[in-house]
Design a protein around this motif. Structure first.
Motif, PDB file in Angstrom:
ATOM      1  N   LYS A 151     -16.648  32.306  45.067  1.00 32.13           N
ATOM      2  CA  LYS A 151     -17.728  31.725  45.875  1.00 32.13           C
ATOM      3  C   LYS A 151     -18.614  32.794  46.519  1.00 32.13           C
ATOM      4  CE  LYS A 151     -18.854  28.377  49.495  1.00 32.13           C
ATOM      5  NZ  LYS A 151     -20.223  28.416  49.111  1.00 32.13           N
ATOM      6  N   PRO A 152     -18.057  33.782  47.241  1.00 34.56           N
ATOM      7  CA  PRO A 152     -18.955  34.775  47.844  1.00 34.56           C
ATOM      8  C   PRO A 152     -19.723  35.588  46.794  1.00 34.56           C
ATOM      9  CG  PRO A 152     -16.656  35.250  48.392  1.00 34.56           C
ATOM     10  CD  PRO A 152     -16.676  33.966  47.656  1.00 34.56           C
ATOM     11  N   TYR A 153     -19.086  35.856  45.666  1.00 40.06           N
ATOM     12  CA  TYR A 153     -19.736  36.605  44.585  1.00 40.06           C
ATOM     13  C   TYR A 153     -20.920  35.814  44.031  1.00 40.06           C
ATOM     14  CZ  TYR A 153     -20.301  38.470  39.832  1.00 40.06           C
ATOM     15  OH  TYR A 153     -20.807  38.976  38.660  1.00 40.06           O
ATOM     16  N   ARG A 154     -20.690  34.557  43.665  1.00 38.93           N
ATOM     17  CA  ARG A 154     -21.763  33.737  43.099  1.00 38.93           C
ATOM     18  C   ARG A 154     -22.837  33.448  44.135  1.00 38.93           C
ATOM     19  NH1 ARG A 154     -20.048  28.629  39.960  1.00 38.93           N
ATOM     20  NH2 ARG A 154     -19.214  28.168  41.987  1.00 38.93           N
ATOM     21  N   ASP A 155     -22.445  33.173  45.377  1.00 45.43           N
ATOM     22  CA  ASP A 155     -23.430  32.916  46.434  1.00 45.43           C
ATOM     23  C   ASP A 155     -24.360  34.112  46.611  1.00 45.43           C
ATOM     24  OD1 ASP A 155     -22.333  30.407  46.837  1.00 45.43           O
ATOM     25  OD2 ASP A 155     -21.377  30.927  48.760  1.00 45.43           O
ATOM     26  N   ALA A 156     -23.805  35.319  46.571  1.00 43.07           N
ATOM     27  CA  ALA A 156     -24.616  36.531  46.732  1.00 43.07           C
ATOM     28  C   ALA A 156     -25.584  36.690  45.564  1.00 43.07           C
ATOM     29  CB  ALA A 156     -23.723  37.761  46.858  1.00 43.07           C
ATOM     30  N   LEU A 157     -25.118  36.430  44.350  1.00 41.28           N
ATOM     31  CA  LEU A 157     -26.001  36.531  43.188  1.00 41.28           C
ATOM     32  C   LEU A 157     -27.141  35.524  43.273  1.00 41.28           C
ATOM     33  CD1 LEU A 157     -23.489  36.999  40.208  1.00 41.28           C
ATOM     34  CD2 LEU A 157     -24.931  38.737  41.294  1.00 41.28           C
ATOM     35  N   VAL A 158     -26.815  34.273  43.596  1.00 37.75           N
ATOM     36  CA  VAL A 158     -27.835  33.228  43.695  1.00 37.75           C
ATOM     37  C   VAL A 158     -28.832  33.559  44.801  1.00 37.75           C
ATOM     38  CG1 VAL A 158     -28.224  30.798  44.265  1.00 37.75           C
ATOM     39  CG2 VAL A 158     -26.417  31.416  42.648  1.00 37.75           C
ATOM     40  N   GLU A 159     -28.328  33.996  45.949  1.00 38.69           N
ATOM     41  CA  GLU A 159     -29.213  34.338  47.069  1.00 38.69           C
ATOM     42  C   GLU A 159     -30.201  35.441  46.689  1.00 38.69           C
ATOM     43  OE1 GLU A 159     -28.795  36.288  51.480  1.00 38.69           O
ATOM     44  OE2 GLU A 159     -27.328  34.752  50.920  1.00 38.69           O
ATOM     45  N   ASP A 160     -29.726  36.390  45.888  1.00 38.97           N
ATOM     46  CA  ASP A 160     -30.592  37.499  45.462  1.00 38.97           C
ATOM     47  C   ASP A 160     -31.374  37.174  44.190  1.00 38.97           C
ATOM     48  OD1 ASP A 160     -29.760  38.969  47.630  1.00 38.97           O
ATOM     49  OD2 ASP A 160     -28.313  40.178  46.510  1.00 38.97           O
ATOM     50  N   GLY A 161     -31.149  35.976  43.619  1.00 42.71           N
ATOM     51  CA  GLY A 161     -31.877  35.573  42.412  1.00 42.71           C
ATOM     52  C   GLY A 161     -31.399  36.258  41.146  1.00 42.71           C
ATOM     53  N   PRO A 206     -12.813  27.294  35.760  1.00 46.04           N
ATOM     54  CA  PRO A 206     -12.833  26.761  37.128  1.00 46.04           C
ATOM     55  C   PRO A 206     -13.059  27.878  38.152  1.00 46.04           C
ATOM     56  CG  PRO A 206     -10.987  25.852  35.915  1.00 46.04           C
ATOM     57  CD  PRO A 206     -11.574  26.945  35.057  1.00 46.04           C
ATOM     58  N   ALA A 207     -13.880  27.595  39.149  1.00 50.34           N
ATOM     59  CA  ALA A 207     -14.270  28.580  40.158  1.00 50.34           C
ATOM     60  C   ALA A 207     -13.330  28.571  41.359  1.00 50.34           C
ATOM     61  CB  ALA A 207     -15.707  28.317  40.595  1.00 50.34           C
ATOM     62  N   GLY A 208     -12.050  28.395  41.136  1.00 51.37           N
ATOM     63  CA  GLY A 208     -11.096  28.248  42.229  1.00 51.37           C
ATOM     64  C   GLY A 208     -10.674  29.521  42.937  1.00 51.37           C
ATOM     65  N   GLY A 252     -23.380  26.145  39.935  1.00 48.53           N
ATOM     66  CA  GLY A 252     -23.199  27.273  40.833  1.00 48.53           C
ATOM     67  C   GLY A 252     -23.747  28.594  40.342  1.00 48.53           C
ATOM     68  N   ASN A 253     -24.455  28.594  39.193  1.00 48.87           N
ATOM     69  CA  ASN A 253     -24.900  29.852  38.599  1.00 48.87           C
ATOM     70  C   ASN A 253     -26.382  29.824  38.240  1.00 48.87           C
ATOM     71  OD1 ASN A 253     -22.053  30.900  38.154  1.00 48.87           O
ATOM     72  ND2 ASN A 253     -22.025  29.024  36.954  1.00 48.87           N
ATOM     73  N   LEU A 254     -26.968  31.011  38.229  1.00 46.96           N
ATOM     74  CA  LEU A 254     -28.292  31.188  37.653  1.00 46.96           C
ATOM     75  C   LEU A 254     -28.099  31.773  36.256  1.00 46.96           C
ATOM     76  CD1 LEU A 254     -30.283  32.715  40.651  1.00 46.96           C
ATOM     77  CD2 LEU A 254     -30.172  30.321  39.901  1.00 46.96           C
ATOM     78  N   ILE A 255     -28.853  31.252  35.307  1.00 45.18           N
ATOM     79  CA  ILE A 255     -28.770  31.694  33.916  1.00 45.18           C
ATOM     80  C   ILE A 255     -30.157  32.119  33.472  1.00 45.18           C
ATOM     81  CG2 ILE A 255     -28.242  30.995  31.547  1.00 45.18           C
ATOM     82  CD1 ILE A 255     -25.774  30.962  33.385  1.00 45.18           C
TER      83      ILE A 255
END
Length: 130
Positions: free
Chosen positions: A65-75, A58-60, A120-123
């Motif tokens: 959230k900020p960690y995953r958002d930053a990764l997704v934003e940067d691809g 769980p992503a609680g 919420g993740n890129l794989i």
């Protein structure tokens, strides 16, 4: 030393279990209630049921959230899975409605593609030339 367990943060464990088993093809190994809606929920490769487990965690935690958002934003993919043939897996997954942020791309001896796991993740999926 060997990798026994690694985790990936997911927004919804039930949705993640469905995606990782019914779409990606992993097999549920452990599903232990932890109180509330949280579960100790792991999946494994059907080719290595005794191998490394992926914890759908769980992503609680507030840092997630900020960690995953930053990764997704940067691809940037959070994890990478090996596949026999990236091109074939890309075709199979797109036919199932999976959204890719990077189509298959050859880079020297490796071909990769990046998908959105809907949780919420890129794989990244990858094949190394033989």
């Amino acid at each position: 030393m060997k990798i026994h367990l690694t985790s990936i943060f997911v927004d919804d464990q039930a949705k993640a279990l469905d995606f990782y088993t019914n779409v990606l093809g992993f097999v549920k190994k452990h599903d232990v209630p932890l109180g509330g809606e949280a579960r100790w929920l792991t999946v494994v490769s059907p080719d290595a049921p005794g191998g490394p487990e992926l914890l759908l965690e769980p992503a609680g935690h507030p840092a997630v959230k900020p960690y995953r958002d930053a990764l997704v934003e940067d691809g940037i993919p959070l994890a990478q899975f090996a596949v026999e043939d990236v091109q074939a897996e890309y075709k199979r997954l797109t036919s199932l409605g999976v959204r890719f942020t990077q189509e298959p791309l050859a880079a020297g001896p490796v071909t990769t593609a990046v998908l959105d796991d809907t949780c919420g993740n890129l794989i990244q999926i990858a094949t190394q030339a033989k």
